[in-house]
Write a protein that holds these residues in place. Structure first.
Motif, PDB file in Angstrom:
ATOM      1  N   LEU A 111       0.841  -1.199   0.000  1.00 56.06           N
ATOM      2  CA  LEU A 111       0.000   0.000   0.000  1.00 56.06           C
ATOM      3  C   LEU A 111       0.882   1.257   0.000  1.00 56.06           C
ATOM      4  CD1 LEU A 111      -2.793   1.346   0.252  1.00 56.06           C
ATOM      5  CD2 LEU A 111      -2.597   1.096   2.725  1.00 56.06           C
ATOM      6  N   LYS A 112       1.913   1.218   0.798  1.00 55.84           N
ATOM      7  CA  LYS A 112       2.833   2.354   0.910  1.00 55.84           C
ATOM      8  C   LYS A 112       3.414   2.701  -0.467  1.00 55.84           C
ATOM      9  CE  LYS A 112       6.922   3.593   3.619  1.00 55.84           C
ATOM     10  NZ  LYS A 112       7.922   3.064   4.546  1.00 55.84           N
ATOM     11  N   LYS A 113       3.783   1.658  -1.204  1.00 52.56           N
ATOM     12  CA  LYS A 113       4.394   1.863  -2.514  1.00 52.56           C
ATOM     13  C   LYS A 113       3.365   2.300  -3.556  1.00 52.56           C
ATOM     14  CE  LYS A 113       7.125  -1.213  -4.994  1.00 52.56           C
ATOM     15  NZ  LYS A 113       7.714  -2.545  -4.975  1.00 52.56           N
ATOM     16  N   GLN A 114       2.236   1.642  -3.540  1.00 51.51           N
ATOM     17  CA  GLN A 114       1.224   1.868  -4.578  1.00 51.51           C
ATOM     18  C   GLN A 114       0.485   3.189  -4.415  1.00 51.51           C
ATOM     19  OE1 GLN A 114       0.362   0.423  -7.350  1.00 51.51           O
ATOM     20  NE2 GLN A 114      -1.447   1.718  -7.676  1.00 51.51           N
ATOM     21  N   ASP A 115       0.133   3.512  -3.185  1.00 53.34           N
ATOM     22  CA  ASP A 115      -0.728   4.683  -3.000  1.00 53.34           C
ATOM     23  C   ASP A 115      -0.371   5.431  -1.711  1.00 53.34           C
ATOM     24  OD1 ASP A 115      -2.828   6.514  -2.886  1.00 53.34           O
ATOM     25  OD2 ASP A 115      -4.162   5.127  -3.950  1.00 53.34           O
ATOM     26  N   PRO A 116       0.669   6.248  -1.771  1.00 53.78           N
ATOM     27  CA  PRO A 116       1.142   6.929  -0.554  1.00 53.78           C
ATOM     28  C   PRO A 116       0.072   7.780   0.122  1.00 53.78           C
ATOM     29  CG  PRO A 116       2.667   7.249  -2.383  1.00 53.78           C
ATOM     30  CD  PRO A 116       1.468   6.568  -2.953  1.00 53.78           C
ATOM     31  N   ARG A 117      -0.882   8.324  -0.667  1.00 51.20           N
ATOM     32  CA  ARG A 117      -1.895   9.193  -0.037  1.00 51.20           C
ATOM     33  C   ARG A 117      -2.828   8.376   0.846  1.00 51.20           C
ATOM     34  NH1 ARG A 117      -3.952  12.655  -4.963  1.00 51.20           N
ATOM     35  NH2 ARG A 117      -5.430  13.533  -3.509  1.00 51.20           N
ATOM     36  N   VAL A 118      -3.246   7.208   0.324  1.00 48.27           N
ATOM     37  CA  VAL A 118      -4.115   6.350   1.139  1.00 48.27           C
ATOM     38  C   VAL A 118      -3.324   5.832   2.339  1.00 48.27           C
ATOM     39  CG1 VAL A 118      -5.426   4.179   1.190  1.00 48.27           C
ATOM     40  CG2 VAL A 118      -5.662   5.721  -0.759  1.00 48.27           C
ATOM     41  N   TYR A 119      -2.091   5.426   2.088  1.00 49.78           N
ATOM     42  CA  TYR A 119      -1.231   4.918   3.166  1.00 49.78           C
ATOM     43  C   TYR A 119      -1.114   5.941   4.296  1.00 49.78           C
ATOM     44  CZ  TYR A 119       3.189   3.706   5.487  1.00 49.78           C
ATOM     45  OH  TYR A 119       4.154   3.430   6.417  1.00 49.78           O
ATOM     46  N   LYS A 120      -0.907   7.218   3.902  1.00 48.06           N
ATOM     47  CA  LYS A 120      -0.751   8.271   4.895  1.00 48.06           C
ATOM     48  C   LYS A 120      -2.021   8.428   5.750  1.00 48.06           C
ATOM     49  CE  LYS A 120       1.010  12.839   4.985  1.00 48.06           C
ATOM     50  NZ  LYS A 120       1.045  14.084   4.270  1.00 48.06           N
TER      51      LYS A 120
END
Ligand code: PLP
Length: 417
Positions: A7-16
């Protein structure tokens, strides 16, 4: 290593946002009566490949292939729920509490039929026929209320039932704090030949943990959510007597829903397994103890406790009459110190629902963290300090520090980052 590597790699905004929400939940006190923290095992089950699977139909009778594992988890959820609640038939597919209620109504009623349910401002739920809901457009809801001392007058309820001849008598609530007399509800329904239904969304975990009596033997239909005191994933269940089983299953699918959310059902199986463990009984009993302490402490601080007290997991306070702040103001000020609650109507509230006279405070989530009488007394003190000093930012900041300190001692998910 991050738990959310992909998730961190794919979508940093959602991860954050996920990290932000974990921090918010960790550093704050969740006291919304309908919320809880699921176990790490439930979270894991929610994130499994069952999310990919279509399973329209029921175990052994599906409309798609590849069901050898979905059947196992759905049957497991049903078996465990039956063991916990003792119901003759259980459907675990409702996507949440509101769909569960619509499915139940539509299974046994025709458009225009009359339902006698609890008034919203007296503790009933929106899905029990509030005029803004679809159910109120389809069915004809009439209401019963609580008495000024917070009881349900069963003689009065019987009188209304005899006069109005409803097709269904509906018990259950989302903001009422006293124990219902299941036998009386059931007897009145039988007398007027109405179907008896109860919505136990709020108290399902207390029932499963045997901390309060079980209504299942007394009612034709019992609906619930699975994510409040029951501490499962977001979802719904319908329990019923055998005679209603076919109608309920048909109304769920294909009547109202399509494919069930099998990852949710997998997580529900896990949560129901947890609820069968002896520790869940302790948990449910501790919830009741904690709510009672909260009631007693807040009463000492001069808060007006609605319905005369609590027999379950929450208290309803009239903050407007006792502290001169509105429900909305109290919600905002408690947010500032890191305690999340919700504004709530009190019976026949003269104020607007968006800024009512009351607030509702629940202890299931704090109890999951391991908080007991000692911590609840501190929480009552923080609530009082914040509401009594709602214009004093310095005090609010200080109380927020105390809340954070307390929360640090009771971590929720140790390895999620
Ligand atoms: C008594 C009751 N029934 C039904 C619901 C609706 O549940 P959901 O939000 O899962 O649709 C709620 C939600 O708070 C509730 O309190």
């Amino acid at each position: 290593m991050s738990y959310f590597l992909n998730l961190k790699k794919q979508d940093p905004r959602v991860y954050k946002s996920v990290l932000g929400e974990i921090k918010r939940q960790q550093e704050g006190l969740e006291m919304i009566a309908s919320e809880n923290y699921v176990s790490a095992a439930v979270l894991e089950a929610l994130g499994t490949v069952f999310t990919n699977k279509y399973s329209e139909g029921y175990p052994g009778k599906r409309y798609y292939g590849g069901q050898e594992f979905t059947d196992v988890i759905e049957e497991l959820a049903i078996k465990r729920a039956k063991k916990l609640f003792g119901a003759e038939h259980i459907n675990v597919q409702p996507l949440s509490g509101a769909p569960a209620n619509m499915i139940a109504y539509s299974a046994v009623l025709k458009p225009g039929d009359k339902i006698l349910g609890m008034d919203l401002s007296h503790g009933g739920h929106l899905t029990h026929g509030h005029p803004v809901t679809l159910s109120a457009k389809i069915y004809n809801f009439i209401r019963y209320k609580t008495t000024p001392d917070g009881k349900i007058n069963y003689k009065e309820l019987e009188k209304i039932a005899i006069k109005e001849k409803p097709k269904m008598i509906l018990a259950g609530f989302s903001a009422y704090t006293r124990q219902l007399d299941y036998k009386k509800f059931s007897a009145i329904a039988k007398k007027v030949r109405a179907i008896s239904m109860i919505d136990i969304a709020h108290i399902a975990g207390l029932i499963a943990g045997k901390a309060i009596p079980n209504p299942v033997p007394y009612f034709d239909i019992v609906t619930t959510t699975t994510h409040k005191t029951l501490r499962g994933p977001r979802g719904g269940m319908i329990m019923c007597k055998k005679g209603f089983a076919k109608a309920i299953d048909k109304a769920a699918f294909p009547g109202f829903q399509g494919g069930p959310h099998m990852n949710n059902i997998a997580a529900l199986s896990v949560a129901l397994g947890e609820a069968l463990e002896p520790s869940f009984k302790k948990y449910a009993k501790q919830i009741i103890k904690n709510a009672k302490i909260l009631e007693q402490e807040l009463r000492k601080y001069g808060f007006k406790i609605m319905f005369g007290g609590t027999d379950n997991h929450m208290v309803l306070l009239n903050v407007f009459s006792s502290k001169g702040v509105t429900g909305k103001e109290a919600e905002v000020v408690l947010d500032k110190i890191g305690i999340t609650i919700n504004k709530n109507m009190i019976p026949d509230d003269p104020r607007h629902p968006m800024d009512p006279s009351g607030i509702r405070i629940g202890v299931p989530a704090a109890t999951t963290r391991g908080m007991k009488e000692k911590e609840i007394k501190l929480i009552a003190q923080y609530i009082n300090d914040a509401i009594s000093n709602h214009k004093n930012n310095k005090t609010l900041k200080q109380v927020n520090k105390e809340v954070k300190k307390l929360c640090k001692k009771f971590p929720i998910y140790k390895n999620l980052k």
